[in-house]
Motif scaffolding. Structure first.
Motif, PDB file in Angstrom:
ATOM      1  N   VAL A   1     -14.088 -21.999  49.460  1.00  0.00           N
ATOM      2  CA  VAL A   1     -15.454 -21.710  49.035  1.00  0.00           C
ATOM      3  C   VAL A   1     -16.246 -21.358  50.295  1.00  0.00           C
ATOM      4  O   VAL A   1     -16.562 -22.222  51.106  1.00  0.00           O
ATOM      5  CB  VAL A   1     -16.053 -22.928  48.303  1.00  0.00           C
ATOM      6  N   GLU A   2     -16.509 -20.066  50.456  1.00  0.00           N
ATOM      7  CA  GLU A   2     -17.198 -19.600  51.654  1.00  0.00           C
ATOM      8  C   GLU A   2     -18.662 -19.358  51.320  1.00  0.00           C
ATOM      9  O   GLU A   2     -18.983 -18.887  50.235  1.00  0.00           O
ATOM     10  CB  GLU A   2     -16.572 -18.291  52.141  1.00  0.00           C
ATOM     11  N   CYS A   3     -19.518 -19.697  52.266  1.00  0.00           N
ATOM     12  CA  CYS A   3     -20.947 -19.517  52.027  1.00  0.00           C
ATOM     13  C   CYS A   3     -21.555 -18.810  53.233  1.00  0.00           C
ATOM     14  O   CYS A   3     -21.278 -19.159  54.379  1.00  0.00           O
ATOM     15  CB  CYS A   3     -21.585 -20.877  51.804  1.00  0.00           C
ATOM     16  N   ASP A   4     -22.350 -17.814  52.957  1.00  0.00           N
ATOM     17  CA  ASP A   4     -22.989 -17.062  54.034  1.00  0.00           C
ATOM     18  C   ASP A   4     -24.481 -16.962  53.735  1.00  0.00           C
ATOM     19  O   ASP A   4     -24.881 -16.630  52.614  1.00  0.00           O
ATOM     20  CB  ASP A   4     -22.366 -15.659  54.115  1.00  0.00           C
ATOM     21  N   ILE A   5     -25.295 -17.288  54.746  1.00  0.00           N
ATOM     22  CA  ILE A   5     -26.748 -17.216  54.573  1.00  0.00           C
ATOM     23  C   ILE A   5     -27.250 -16.070  55.439  1.00  0.00           C
ATOM     24  O   ILE A   5     -26.976 -16.042  56.641  1.00  0.00           O
ATOM     25  CB  ILE A   5     -27.425 -18.516  55.052  1.00  0.00           C
ATOM     26  N   THR A   6     -27.937 -15.130  54.833  1.00  0.00           N
ATOM     27  CA  THR A   6     -28.454 -14.021  55.635  1.00  0.00           C
ATOM     28  C   THR A   6     -29.952 -13.885  55.404  1.00  0.00           C
ATOM     29  O   THR A   6     -30.472 -14.276  54.355  1.00  0.00           O
ATOM     30  CB  THR A   6     -27.780 -12.681  55.265  1.00  0.00           C
ATOM     31  N   VAL A   7     -30.606 -13.307  56.400  1.00  0.00           N
ATOM     32  CA  VAL A   7     -32.046 -13.095  56.280  1.00  0.00           C
ATOM     33  C   VAL A   7     -32.262 -12.076  55.169  1.00  0.00           C
ATOM     34  O   VAL A   7     -31.506 -11.128  55.019  1.00  0.00           O
ATOM     35  CB  VAL A   7     -32.619 -12.560  57.611  1.00  0.00           C
ATOM     36  N   GLY A   8     -33.262 -12.318  54.363  1.00  0.00           N
ATOM     37  CA  GLY A   8     -33.528 -11.385  53.272  1.00  0.00           C
ATOM     38  C   GLY A   8     -34.229 -12.086  52.145  1.00  0.00           C
ATOM     39  O   GLY A   8     -34.603 -13.260  52.270  1.00  0.00           O
ATOM     40  N   LYS A   9     -34.360 -11.371  51.052  1.00  0.00           N
ATOM     41  CA  LYS A   9     -35.047 -11.917  49.888  1.00  0.00           C
ATOM     42  C   LYS A   9     -34.230 -13.093  49.342  1.00  0.00           C
ATOM     43  O   LYS A   9     -33.000 -13.056  49.338  1.00  0.00           O
ATOM     44  CB  LYS A   9     -35.157 -10.826  48.832  1.00  0.00           C
ATOM     45  N   GLN A  10     -34.901 -14.137  48.864  1.00  0.00           N
ATOM     46  CA  GLN A  10     -34.161 -15.291  48.363  1.00  0.00           C
ATOM     47  C   GLN A  10     -33.369 -14.910  47.111  1.00  0.00           C
ATOM     48  O   GLN A  10     -33.943 -14.455  46.124  1.00  0.00           O
ATOM     49  CB  GLN A  10     -35.126 -16.429  48.014  1.00  0.00           C
ATOM     50  N   ASN A  11     -32.065 -15.033  47.196  1.00  0.00           N
ATOM     51  CA  ASN A  11     -31.244 -14.912  45.981  1.00  0.00           C
ATOM     52  C   ASN A  11     -29.906 -15.602  46.210  1.00  0.00           C
ATOM     53  O   ASN A  11     -29.620 -16.085  47.313  1.00  0.00           O
ATOM     54  CB  ASN A  11     -31.115 -13.457  45.529  1.00  0.00           C
TER      55      ASN A  11
ATOM     56  N   LEU B   1     -24.734 -26.682  52.380  1.00  0.00           N
ATOM     57  CA  LEU B   1     -25.378 -27.598  53.332  1.00  0.00           C
ATOM     58  C   LEU B   1     -24.835 -27.379  54.747  1.00  0.00           C
ATOM     59  O   LEU B   1     -25.566 -27.508  55.727  1.00  0.00           O
ATOM     60  CB  LEU B   1     -25.173 -29.060  52.909  1.00  0.00           C
ATOM     61  N   ILE B   2     -23.545 -27.022  54.839  1.00  0.00           N
ATOM     62  CA  ILE B   2     -22.978 -26.748  56.164  1.00  0.00           C
ATOM     63  C   ILE B   2     -23.560 -25.443  56.716  1.00  0.00           C
ATOM     64  O   ILE B   2     -23.988 -25.375  57.866  1.00  0.00           O
ATOM     65  CB  ILE B   2     -21.432 -26.664  56.102  1.00  0.00           C
ATOM     66  N   ALA B   3     -23.628 -24.436  55.859  1.00  0.00           N
ATOM     67  CA  ALA B   3     -24.139 -23.128  56.296  1.00  0.00           C
ATOM     68  C   ALA B   3     -25.604 -23.210  56.721  1.00  0.00           C
ATOM     69  O   ALA B   3     -26.064 -22.437  57.554  1.00  0.00           O
ATOM     70  CB  ALA B   3     -23.966 -22.106  55.185  1.00  0.00           C
ATOM     71  N   THR B   4     -26.334 -24.152  56.149  1.00  0.00           N
ATOM     72  CA  THR B   4     -27.750 -24.299  56.510  1.00  0.00           C
ATOM     73  C   THR B   4     -27.929 -25.403  57.559  1.00  0.00           C
ATOM     74  O   THR B   4     -29.038 -25.895  57.767  1.00  0.00           O
ATOM     75  CB  THR B   4     -28.605 -24.621  55.266  1.00  0.00           C
ATOM     76  N   ARG B   5     -26.832 -25.817  58.166  1.00  0.00           N
ATOM     77  CA  ARG B   5     -26.832 -26.809  59.248  1.00  0.00           C
ATOM     78  C   ARG B   5     -27.443 -28.147  58.853  1.00  0.00           C
ATOM     79  O   ARG B   5     -28.052 -28.836  59.656  1.00  0.00           O
ATOM     80  CB  ARG B   5     -27.579 -26.283  60.480  1.00  0.00           C
ATOM     81  N   GLN B   6     -27.281 -28.499  57.606  1.00  0.00           N
ATOM     82  CA  GLN B   6     -27.775 -29.813  57.182  1.00  0.00           C
ATOM     83  C   GLN B   6     -26.627 -30.816  57.134  1.00  0.00           C
ATOM     84  O   GLN B   6     -26.826 -31.998  56.863  1.00  0.00           O
ATOM     85  CB  GLN B   6     -28.442 -29.711  55.802  1.00  0.00           C
TER      86      GLN B   6
END
Ligand SMILES: Nc1ncnc2c1ncn2[C@@H]1O[C@H](COP(=O)(O)OP(=O)(O)OP(=O)(O)O)[C@@H](O)[C@H]1O
Ligand SMILES: [Mg+2]
Length: 504
Positions: free
Chosen positions: A20-30, A89-94
């Motif tokens: 389960v891979e998660c990627d957070i990128t700058v942009g509109k929330q979706n 939570l890992i991708a958002t450093r929490q």
């Protein structure tokens, strides 16, 4: 930032690791999920978002992409909720990623409770072989997973407790395979309730001992249903492998009780004649096991057999013979095991009194023909034992002595099954009924006199090739109940008696 955590997936009994891979990128929330998710997986977005917020963590105001790899396997159900939340939570450093050797599964409620999922047992076995040593899973699935050795299972009641554990604020005690909980011995009705009917009881004993399919034919009220319902009380013990196989099917079907690790009693399934083909064979977009597979290593009982539509009985033919059922869907084909002992009960004609000693049958020839044509001939041909269950006489019913109990019968059945297990060691089958023609030839040795008796009867009755093998296997079981090495005249004679349809 990018993150990755391990999870697992199942397509029927076929299991695979999922990352389960998660990627957070700058942009509109979706929030997007890719990697062949079904609707339930897609709805995870809402559950994960609510759970993150309700457990006091922050939900990113950015674009979230979750990929479930490998992308070519279908992902079904809500079991990816928990790994998605952890990955987020890992991708958002929490949360720090210390989970290379761990896997997560679990459905989330909006408040962050972790709910049970199906298919845990086969998935966990696969994960162990893939090198996973720790699994975080719903607390309600713990009993089921604990069958598997050399792994640690962390029962997760809710997300808050899990995250507090990762911060070191509390302890979740891992469970290892020492704790195995079996299903309890259910209270089956007992054979001692049935007066008389010695022949039918003996036939059921033989059927149970060798796993033979059986048909009970008799007038209304003669006790067919009563006898069949007492069959579970004399079925032989399951081997560990049989238990494991059956438990996996219940696990995939989501029918395993939460506090049970292993099914130890042979299933006894009694579908109603209004059942659909999908209910019998298995159904759903990714098909779940049907009644046939839920009866794996146990009994499928079809009461009022002619009432089952022809499409149902025809659909049974191949799976009963092969011991596996293949279901084709748009999503692909799936195979489930269904090595069952088929038990059928029916009246001899629509009014039920054909051949009755005192009552007259009121059916016309046409009605009788019609009735017969409703029962699939080829399926009847697959039944090893046909036995008539006549009405019990007054003297027997009013007799106050208590007939033999199921416990005594079961002891004999177990002994005979033990002999079969010994003889069939390493062949992958556990009962005489499942012997291949080659095994039948090799393992069913007759004495000279028995051979002569069989030849005579075979020619007189004009038996088919299939009947020939069936009678040999049946007489092997009768000899096993007798503790005899070779099949003798009395064994073959008794087996021949159980072919009443061949004689008509
Ligand atoms: N041999 C017997 N000993 C004790 N009770 C019996 C016996 N035979 C029948 N009965 C009684 O008759 C009832 C009806 O039997 P059962 O329902 O098994 O009949 P059936 O053969 O299945 O009939 P149908 O063809 O109508 O389904 C039983 O519940 C039981 O009370
Ligand atoms: Mg009945």
């Amino acid at each position: 930032m990018f993150s990755k955590v391990n999870s697992m997936g199942a397509y029927g009994l076929e299991t695979f690791m999922v990352s389960v891979e998660c990627d957070i990128t700058v942009g509109k929330q979706n929030f997007n999920i890719v990697g062949l998710p079904d609707n339930a997986v897609n709805e995870a977005k809402l559950r994960v978002r609510s759970a993150v917020k309700n457990c006091g963590y922050s939900y990113p105001n950015q674009a979230i992409t979750v990929n479930l790899a490998p992308a070519d396997m279908r992902k079904e159900g809500a079991l990816y909720d928990l790994p998605m939340l952890i990955s987020l939570l890992i991708a958002t450093r929490q949360l720090e990623n210390t989970f290379d050797d761990a896997a997560f599964i679990g459905e989330l409620s909006l408040s962050g409770e972790v709910r049970a999922v199906s298919g845990v047992l086969p998935m966990v076995i696969m994960a162990r072989n893939a090198g996973i040593t720790r699994v975080f899973l719903p607390a309600d699935n713990i009993a089921e997973a604990s069958v598997v050795r050399d792994m640690e299972f962390y029962p997760v009641p809710d997300v808050t407790t899990l995250l507090a554990y990762f911060r070191g604020a509390n302890i979740i005690e891992p469970i290892t395979s020492e704790i195995i909980i079996y299903d309890n011995e259910p209270k089956y009705p007992d054979f001692s309730d049935v007066k008389g009917q010695q022949a039918a009881k003996r036939a059921l004993e033989v059927a149970a001992a060798g796993g033979h399919n059986i048909l009970l034919i008799g007038p209304p009220g003669s006790g067919k249903s009563m006898l069949a319902k007492r069959l579970p009380s004399i079925l032989p013990d399951m081997t560990f492998e049989e238990s494991l196989e059956t438990t996996m099917i219940y696990s995939v079907a989501g029918e395993l009780p939460t506090n049970v690790s292993l099914i130890r009693n042979r299933p006894f399934r009694t579908p109603h004649h209004s059942i659909s083909s999908a209910g019998l064979s298995g159904g759903g977009s990714i098909p779940k096991p049907g009644e046939l597979s839920l009866a794996h290593n146990g009994v499928l009982f079809l009461d009022e057999f002619p009432e089952f539509g022809r499409h149902i009985t025809e659909a049974l033919r191949q799976p009963i013979e092969d011991g596996v059922i293949t279901i084709a869907r748009v999503a692909g084909t799936l195979t489930y095991p269904c090595s069952v002992m088929l038990v059928c009960a029916m009246n001899p004609c629509p009014c039920g009194f054909l051949g009755h000693p005192t009552k007259k049958c009121t059916c016309s020839d046409r009605q009788r023909e019609n009735y017969k044509s409703r029962v699939s001939g080829p399926l009847l041909d697959r039944l090893d034992i046909h036995i008539e269950v006549p009405a019990t006489e007054y003297e027997k019913l009013s007799d106050t002595s208590i007939p033999e109990s199921s416990k005594e019968v079961r002891e004999r059945v177990n002994k005979a099954r033990q002999i079969q297990l010994e003889r069939l060691k390493g062949t992958g089958i556990t009962s005489n009924a499942k012997m291949t023609p080659a095994q039948t030839k090799e393992l069913c040795k007759l004495t000279e006199k028995a051979e002569a008796k069989f030849k005579l009867a075979f020619e007189r009755l004009g038996l088919s090739g299939r009947a020939y093998d069936k009678i040999l296997r049946l007489s092997r079981t009768i000899a096993d109940l007798d503790g005899a090495d070779m099949i003798d005249v009395k064994h073959i004679s008794e087996a021949l008696q159980y072919r009443s349809l061949d004689r008509q």
